[in-house]
Design a protein around this motif. Sequence first.
Motif, PDB file in Angstrom:
ATOM      1  N   ALA A  88       0.852  -1.190   0.000  1.00  0.00           N
ATOM      2  CA  ALA A  88       0.000   0.000   0.000  1.00  0.00           C
ATOM      3  C   ALA A  88       0.885   1.236   0.000  1.00  0.00           C
ATOM      4  O   ALA A  88       1.831   1.327   0.792  1.00  0.00           O
ATOM      5  CB  ALA A  88      -0.918   0.007   1.219  1.00  0.00           C
ATOM      6  N   PRO A  89       0.632   2.219  -0.879  1.00  0.00           N
ATOM      7  CA  PRO A  89       1.482   3.415  -0.906  1.00  0.00           C
ATOM      8  C   PRO A  89       1.321   4.227   0.372  1.00  0.00           C
ATOM      9  O   PRO A  89       0.230   4.298   0.958  1.00  0.00           O
ATOM     10  CB  PRO A  89       0.966   4.183  -2.128  1.00  0.00           C
ATOM     11  CG  PRO A  89      -0.439   3.702  -2.321  1.00  0.00           C
ATOM     12  CD  PRO A  89      -0.447   2.273  -1.878  1.00  0.00           C
ATOM     13  N   LEU A  90       2.412   4.838   0.800  1.00  0.00           N
ATOM     14  CA  LEU A  90       2.370   5.711   1.974  1.00  0.00           C
ATOM     15  C   LEU A  90       1.778   7.045   1.579  1.00  0.00           C
ATOM     16  O   LEU A  90       2.245   7.705   0.656  1.00  0.00           O
ATOM     17  CB  LEU A  90       3.778   5.908   2.537  1.00  0.00           C
ATOM     18  CG  LEU A  90       4.441   4.678   3.173  1.00  0.00           C
ATOM     19  CD1 LEU A  90       5.880   4.992   3.542  1.00  0.00           C
ATOM     20  CD2 LEU A  90       3.674   4.243   4.400  1.00  0.00           C
ATOM     21  N   SER A  91       0.717   7.467   2.268  1.00  0.00           N
ATOM     22  CA  SER A  91       0.085   8.748   1.947  1.00  0.00           C
ATOM     23  C   SER A  91       0.891   9.911   2.499  1.00  0.00           C
ATOM     24  O   SER A  91       0.832  11.024   1.980  1.00  0.00           O
ATOM     25  CB  SER A  91      -1.344   8.788   2.501  1.00  0.00           C
ATOM     26  OG  SER A  91      -1.338   8.548   3.900  1.00  0.00           O
ATOM     27  N   SER A  92       1.635   9.666   3.577  1.00  0.00           N
ATOM     28  CA  SER A  92       2.460  10.713   4.168  1.00  0.00           C
ATOM     29  C   SER A  92       3.585  10.030   4.927  1.00  0.00           C
ATOM     30  O   SER A  92       3.458   8.871   5.335  1.00  0.00           O
ATOM     31  CB  SER A  92       1.643  11.601   5.103  1.00  0.00           C
ATOM     32  OG  SER A  92       1.082  10.833   6.152  1.00  0.00           O
TER      33      SER A  92
END
Length: 291
Positions: A275-279
């Motif tokens: 899952a991509p890191l949003s921040s």
Amino acid sequence: MPALSEVLTALDALWPPERAEQWDAVGTVCGDPEAEVGRVLFAVDPVQEIVDEAVTLGADLLVTHHPLYLRGTTTVAASSFKGKVVHTLIKHDIALHVAHTNADTADPGVSDALAGALDLRITGPLVPDATDPHGRRGLGRICELGHPMTLAELTAYAAARLPATAQGIRAAGDPDRPIRTLAVSGGSGDSLFDDVRAAGVDAFLTADLRHHPASEATQKSPLALLDAAHWATEWPWCEQAAAQLDAVSDRHGWGLRTHVSHTVTDPWTAHAASAPLSSPPETTHTTGAPR
């Protein structure tokens, strides 16, 4: 039906053992040379699942690409998984024969089958065999696509054409870069980067790409990389090899029945996309000495 010794002579003519790498372990692992052979099973790995399949099939000979004992052994006790494989084979009168690096560089070889699975046009070997006056044998193949694809399109195409595995296909490079030419090498190929760059191709499809060699390769040139599962890049050879033995059988009137195992023996069984890191994750800073 032919004797095992006759079939082994034919296999050695297709993939001469003297063309294997010195470190390799090819040839016949077990089997009675005088036993009759009527049914042959081809597979990538000599693991228990494949041996059990050979027993169920009623095969007299199992031909695998990977060796059972690559580094030798001092025991074939059935308490070890390799020993159990040997015990099962002998108990059911099934011979085991291995064609490994001698099949990699053959004409046709493992990379020809890989290129065929992707419907590529082969222009020559990536690392030519200097002993081949015709210039067809060697490691890997240099290929052309029927029409240009972006790296993203080629990645999806390869995933659809090669046998399904948990890994699928990984790619490194600009997804929108057009690909017209590529090198392919069945099995582990990150030792071939110098040869691939020298070939001047747009992309390289192989297996088992490690972090550091792949990272350095992408820094040295715009070469795109496609990394497939090891098993998936070599399984097409099984169909090619079975067809080659069929042709020999027809010439001699042997009436052999050849089969290709579709059992997936790639060791990886699951994959979850990250899952991509949003921040960036929060960090806590402390002052003073730790307590």
